[in-house]
Design a protein around this motif. Structure first.
Motif, PDB file in Angstrom:
ATOM      1  N   LYS A 156       1.580   1.648   3.267  1.00 54.87           N
ATOM      2  CA  LYS A 156       1.930   2.939   3.882  1.00 54.87           C
ATOM      3  C   LYS A 156       2.318   3.960   2.814  1.00 54.87           C
ATOM      4  O   LYS A 156       1.884   5.122   2.864  1.00 54.87           O
ATOM      5  N   TYR A 157       3.147   3.533   1.867  1.00 58.37           N
ATOM      6  CA  TYR A 157       3.656   4.470   0.867  1.00 58.37           C
ATOM      7  C   TYR A 157       2.723   4.636  -0.332  1.00 58.37           C
ATOM      8  O   TYR A 157       2.650   5.730  -0.912  1.00 58.37           O
ATOM      9  N   PHE A 158       2.002   3.556  -0.686  1.00 63.45           N
ATOM     10  CA  PHE A 158       1.128   3.616  -1.865  1.00 63.45           C
ATOM     11  C   PHE A 158      -0.208   2.932  -1.556  1.00 63.45           C
ATOM     12  O   PHE A 158      -0.463   1.823  -2.027  1.00 63.45           O
ATOM     13  N   PRO A 159      -1.065   3.582  -0.754  1.00 63.66           N
ATOM     14  CA  PRO A 159      -2.367   2.980  -0.415  1.00 63.66           C
ATOM     15  C   PRO A 159      -3.151   2.645  -1.670  1.00 63.66           C
ATOM     16  O   PRO A 159      -3.265   3.465  -2.590  1.00 63.66           O
ATOM     17  N   ASN A 160      -3.672   1.422  -1.709  1.00 68.69           N
ATOM     18  CA  ASN A 160      -4.421   0.961  -2.891  1.00 68.69           C
ATOM     19  C   ASN A 160      -3.599   1.088  -4.174  1.00 68.69           C
ATOM     20  O   ASN A 160      -4.138   1.289  -5.262  1.00 68.69           O
ATOM     21  N   ASN A 161      -2.275   1.005  -3.993  1.00 72.56           N
ATOM     22  CA  ASN A 161      -1.343   1.080  -5.119  1.00 72.56           C
ATOM     23  C   ASN A 161      -1.513   2.372  -5.927  1.00 72.56           C
ATOM     24  O   ASN A 161      -1.457   2.380  -7.156  1.00 72.56           O
ATOM     25  N   THR A 162      -1.694   3.487  -5.208  1.00 70.62           N
ATOM     26  CA  THR A 162      -1.837   4.792  -5.860  1.00 70.62           C
ATOM     27  C   THR A 162      -0.823   5.773  -5.281  1.00 70.62           C
ATOM     28  O   THR A 162      -0.336   5.603  -4.155  1.00 70.62           O
ATOM     29  N   LEU A 163      -0.515   6.808  -6.063  1.00 73.14           N
ATOM     30  CA  LEU A 163       0.360   7.884  -5.600  1.00 73.14           C
ATOM     31  C   LEU A 163      -0.496   8.912  -4.874  1.00 73.14           C
ATOM     32  O   LEU A 163      -1.247   9.658  -5.500  1.00 73.14           O
TER      33      LEU A 163
END
Length: 540
Positions: free
Chosen positions: A374-381
């Protein structure tokens, strides 16, 4: 995998009401009956003071308003959990204190910086101890948190510890304070100065609001100024208005280097800066004598720091540790959007109450994993939707189409609002615009009626005249500028893209932005254009 590094405690605070050192004089002295005509005043003359007294009253009001801004700020309500209308402070205190008492007390304070006394200083003392008592009590409480870290930094650089009182004047101890000119944080750094002092300012991080890093930068900057002048009053004045303005005051005073002798040559606000510093020092050293009672903040004063090296959202920490989000934000004011943009090769600090630190360590990866997609889709900002300030930037608005407009030269919030037929307040809200400040190339989200996106997209391709004509406004054609022949007796600077007067002034020793404006008959940065030749100084 561990995504944090435990550091030694940056701040562990032990305080008591007796933490401020002076023992009180007797409060039963009848000051109303006391008479004393002693006055230590190294300024030019009593008549000059009387002539300028109205100006000093105005300066007093400037600093008074700055202090009021703390009580009315969201940060204040967050830190103390009560509304300013509900604050009840002590209303019994001594008044009509004779000058001799103030003089003796200032002389008794053991400090490296001389504490002068005169009518101007007295007015500021009365502001702190009589008119703005509630705010001083709040700042006394906040100082229990901030002063130990200020003192540690000043001690590291072998500087007078009383310089900690400058933060009272600068920000009223509000780490997210923002001035009308755009200065930010406890030490009120402008963007250019912050970058020159190696503070990070990005969309996610503003180290001007980091109490530790901003204090270190302020100490280094003050030390640099003291090395220039060899006088703390002049260094303090230069911190406020810049060395160029202090140099100008010295030149106009015939080379005098005593602060009070160049006092009336300094910029208006700076004249009140040193007197306000002396008065703040007095008020904090002798708060008990004035029956001022510290009001302590509602966040933990005993904290520790961990270094995180992966993206982390405040909501992940709050949910995992069951702590108050406002407290977390108050302890970590440097993160602008409630996001810590940490990476393996670039860790950032997370400050936590001591009673939450072990819980964070024990839960380890569970904190980072909480709702991560939710906060970092695909571990991205992506889609940073909130700011640590009071504004909210929506990702989308139901029933509206989103148009992205690129700001062009000459645009302002009013123009753009009229072209898209939206309210200026909505445009500011959608884009977190503060004080109508936008920059060329900035992308603005504008929400238009559904089905009309194609129509409003065309605004991006129109000229300024066409956009004005679309709302029934005509455009006056400006006369073409004629180049003025260069004067061979001056050094010139050729303006480049993105140049500001402040940045140009930094490239030339002893020159201030005011000097450049005066020489070139400019009122502000808006008069600049690429290729322009600016007079800097006479050739030697």
């Amino acid at each position: 995998m561990f995504r944090y590094i435990i550091t030694s405690a940056i701040i562990i605070l032990y305080f008591s009401v007796g933490a401020f050192a002076q023992e009180p004089d007797s409060l039963i002295v009848d000051f109303d009956l006391a008479a004393d005509t002693t006055l230590v005043d190294s300024m030019a003359s009593d008549s000059m003071l009387k002539e300028e007294m109205k100006l000093e009253d105005d300066l007093n009001e400037i600093f008074s308003e700055r202090m009021d801004s703390l009580l009315n700020s969201a940060e204040f309500r967050m830190r103390f959990h009560f509304d300013s209308t509900e604050v009840h402070f002590t209303d019994q205190f001594p008044t009509n204190i004779p000058d001799s008492v103030y003089i003796r007390r200032l002389q008794d304070v053991e400090m490296a910086i001389d504490l002068s006394y005169n009518d101007v200083v007295k007015k500021y003392i009365q502001m702190y101890t009589e008119r703005k008592r509630g705010l001083v009590e709040v700042m006394l409480g906040l100082s229990a948190y901030y002063f130990p870290m200020f003192e540690e930094t000043l001690d590291k650089y072998d500087m007078p510890l009383e310089l900690k009182y400058l933060a009272i004047i600068e920000s009223a101890l509000n780490p997210t304070a923002r001035s009308r000119a755009g200065a930010v944080g406890l030490w009120q750094f402008m963007y250019g100065t912050a970058k020159s002092m190696k503070l990070e300012v990005t969309s996610f991080v503003d180290e001007r609001s980091d109490p530790v890093k901003a204090t270190d930068a302020a100490a280094r900057y003050l030390k640099r100024l003291y090395d220039i002048y060899g006088d703390w009053y002049l260094a303090i004045a230069a911190y406020n208005c810049g060395p160029g303005n202090v140099n100008k005051a010295i030149r106009r005073s015939g080379g005098k280097t005593d602060y009070w002798e160049i006092y009336y040559r300094l910029p208006r606000e700076t004249r009140g800066y040193v007197p306000a510093f002396i008065a703040a020092t007095y008020a904090f050293e002798y708060y008990k004598e004035h029956n001022l009672i510290p009001q302590y903040p509602n966040f933990s004063l005993s904290v520790d720091t961990v270094m995180v090296n992966d993206y982390l959202h405040f909501d992940q920490v709050v949910a995992s540790l069951e702590m108050d989000k406002e407290e977390l934000a108050a302890l970590n004011p440097m993160y602008r959007r409630n996001v810590i943009p940490a990476k393996e090769d670039k860790p950032y600090p997370l400050i936590l109450p001591n009673n939450k630190l072990m819980a964070f360590i024990d839960k380890d990866t569970a904190v980072f994993a909480y709702n991560r997609e939710k906060y970092f889709p695909n571990n991205t900002l992506v889609n940073p939707t909130t700011s640590s300030g009071s504004h909210f930037t929506p990702v989308d608005i139901k029933g509206k189409d989103k148009v992205v407009y690129t700001v062009k030269s000459g645009d302002n919030v009013g123009y753009i609002s009229s072209w898209f037929k939206v309210r200026s307040s909505d445009l500011r809200y959608w884009n977190n615009i503060h004080r109508d400040m936008i920059r060329v190339g900035q992308k603005l989200a504008v929400y238009v009626p559904q089905g009309q996106k194609e129509k409003y997209d065309k605004i991006n391709t129109m000229s300024f005249a066409e956009k004005q004509q679309s709302v029934g406004k005509s455009v006056q054609v400006a006369e073409k500028k004629t180049e003025t022949p260069l004067d061979p007796g001056y050094v010139y600077h050729t303006v480049r893209n993105g140049d500001t007067l402040w940045e140009i002034a930094q490239k030339y020793a002893g020159i201030s932005a005011d000097d450049i404006m005066q020489l070139n008959k400019l009122s502000n940065d808006r008069g600049l254009y690429v290729g322009q030749k600016l007079k800097i100084k006479r050739k030697s």
